[in-house]
Scaffold this active site. Structure first.
Site, short mmCIF file in Angstrom:
data_model
loop_
_atom_site.label_atom_id
_atom_site.label_comp_id
_atom_site.label_asym_id
_atom_site.label_seq_id
_atom_site.Cartn_x
_atom_site.Cartn_y
_atom_site.Cartn_z
N ASP A 1 -7.10 -72.01 -8.51
CA ASP A 1 -7.56 -70.86 -7.69
C ASP A 1 -8.49 -71.09 -6.84
O ASP A 1 -8.99 -70.08 -6.27
CB ASP A 1 -8.32 -69.80 -8.74
CG ASP A 1 -6.95 -69.03 -9.64
OD1 ASP A 1 -5.87 -69.03 -9.28
OD2 ASP A 1 -7.41 -68.97 -10.83
N ASP B 1 0.83 -66.98 -10.77
CA ASP B 1 -0.41 -66.65 -9.78
C ASP B 1 -0.54 -67.62 -8.56
O ASP B 1 -1.11 -67.61 -7.49
CB ASP B 1 -1.67 -66.50 -10.46
CG ASP B 1 -1.72 -66.02 -11.94
OD1 ASP B 1 -0.67 -66.17 -12.53
OD2 ASP B 1 -2.48 -65.59 -12.61
N1 GLY Z 1 -4.90 -65.00 -11.59
C1 GLY Z 1 -5.41 -64.49 -12.93
C2 GLY Z 1 -4.88 -63.03 -13.10
O1 GLY Z 1 -4.14 -62.61 -12.31
O2 GLY Z 1 -5.37 -62.47 -14.01
#
Ligand code: GLY
Length: 377
Positions: A100, A157
């Site tokens: 992330d 994600d």
């Molecule tokens: N990237 C984590 C979520 O979408 O909660």
């Protein structure tokens, strides 16, 4: 089709967002916000202090850069710059940072650099891109998502993180970054996206050879179910990989997931359930999935023939307008713009609340309709 009436609505909504955020920006100060306090309705927690490596820590700055780009208001820029500096602590901590870093630094340093050519910000962006590229598994041909004992885990994600690598390729003029992003996107396309257009949240690969081992439930209801935010990450993520590579397979994948998402969300009158394949009870919704999907659908509409545009634009407008009408928080004394977001199916603490990323995609969606956005991805 986007009508004049839709544009009038978007203009009115933009004015309300601008008004509310000018108040909120003063209240929040240098804090990095996440979820407003249940009692006060205000952002009390400062994530730069409590959890500097948390994945959402760039979204507030992302909102501010989009608003700065749209309005020229210096207050937005100043606070976004302050947030970016405070995130340096996350580089120092390092442990806990994972894939992330894309979300975190695209919205802070890279956004700053794109709009102001700030050299220090460019360096931060490079730093984050190197961290993301360093997670690449050359045998498995994927970027590992999480840490600890999860060397083979890839989550959908990730498709919103790899635009950091497309940016780095151009800035550093080194195609390795794109090769890594493309390998990863291909692996996700071939293993996380199902033939019917629905998407696994997580796939676990054998880290020694990339063979598929299992598909855990992740933030959805169960293995084989359909976590709505995961579906929207796929729509927008593959549309963005198409933007950066012009590989038609990525656009086709974004469209395939979009068709599935639209058919599902229509059933609940344009308010996404947390999981499209969960039991009928309890009914739990996630507005963030709708806002992310709306941005992805508007991006797809930019790349399809005129005859096809309407499908994606209509769905995006319906999501934005329905969610704004039912879940907006225009009360000036409260922080946050949109309520009704849910962190994950089985975790009670963040169920149907305002969460910073919903606001980001709401703002981006409105600015997209008015041609006032810039591509932060
Ligand atoms: N990237 C984590 C979520 O979408 O909660």
């Amino acid at each position: 089709m986007i009508t004049k009436e839709d544009i009038n609505w978007a203009n009115e909504t933009f004015a309300k967002i601008h008004h509310k955020l000018t108040l909120q920006v003063q209240r929040v100060g240098e804090k990095i916000p996440y979820i407003p306090d249940m009692q006060s309705g205000k952002y009390e927690e400062d994530m730069a202090t409590t959890d500097p490596v948390w994945w959402t820590n760039g979204f507030w700055a992302g909102i501010l850069w989009q608003m700065y780009h749209a309005t020229g208001n210096e207050q937005y820029r100043e606070v976004a710059e302050e947030n970016e500096k405070r995130l340096d602590k996350a580089f120092d901590i390092f442990n806990g940072l994972h894939h992330d870093v894309g979300f975190m630094w695209l919205h802070t340093a890279v956004a700053n650099y794109r709009l102001t050519q700030n050299e220090r910000s460019k360096t931060r962006g490079h730093h984050a891109a190197q961290l993301l590229a360093g997670r690449y598994n050359p045998r498995g041909k994927y970027i590992r998502s999480w840490n600890r004992d999860r060397a083979g885990w890839v989550i959908i994600d990730s498709m919103l993180n790899i635009p950091l690598l497309y940016w780095a390729e151009k800035e550093i003029q080194d195609p390795r970054f794109r090769f890594i992003a493309e390998d990863h996107a291909n692996k996700v396309m071939n293993n996380l996206v199902r033939p019917d257009g629905s998407v696994n949240h997580i796939v676990v690969f054998d880290p020694t050879n990339g063979d598929l081992l299992e598909t855990p439930a992740g933030q959805g209801y169960a293995s084989g179910s359909s976590w709505s935010r995961g579906q929207s990450w796929a729509i927008y993520g593959f549309a963005l990989s198409y933007v950066h590579t012009h590989n038609q397979a990525y656009l086709d994948t974004a469209k395939k997931v979009a068709h599935y998402f639209i058919s599902e969300v229509e059933k609940n009158k344009w308010i996404p359930l947390v999981d499209f394949r969960a039991p009928k009870d309890p009914v739990m919704i996630d507005t963030s999935a709708g806002m992310i999907a709306a941005c992805g659908l508007l991006e797809i509409a930019n790349h399809v023939p005129d005859l096809e545009k309407e499908l994606y634009q209509d769905a995006a407008i319906k999501l934005l307008r329905t969610i704004e009408q039912r879940y907006s928080i225009w009360d000036e004394r409260k922080d946050g713009l949109i309520s009704g977001a849910t962190g994950s199916y089985h975790e009670d603490r963040w169920t149907e609340v305002p969460i910073i990323y919903t606001d980001y995609y709401f703002v981006e969606g409105i600015l997209r309709l008015l041609d006032k956005d810039f591509l932060i991805w």
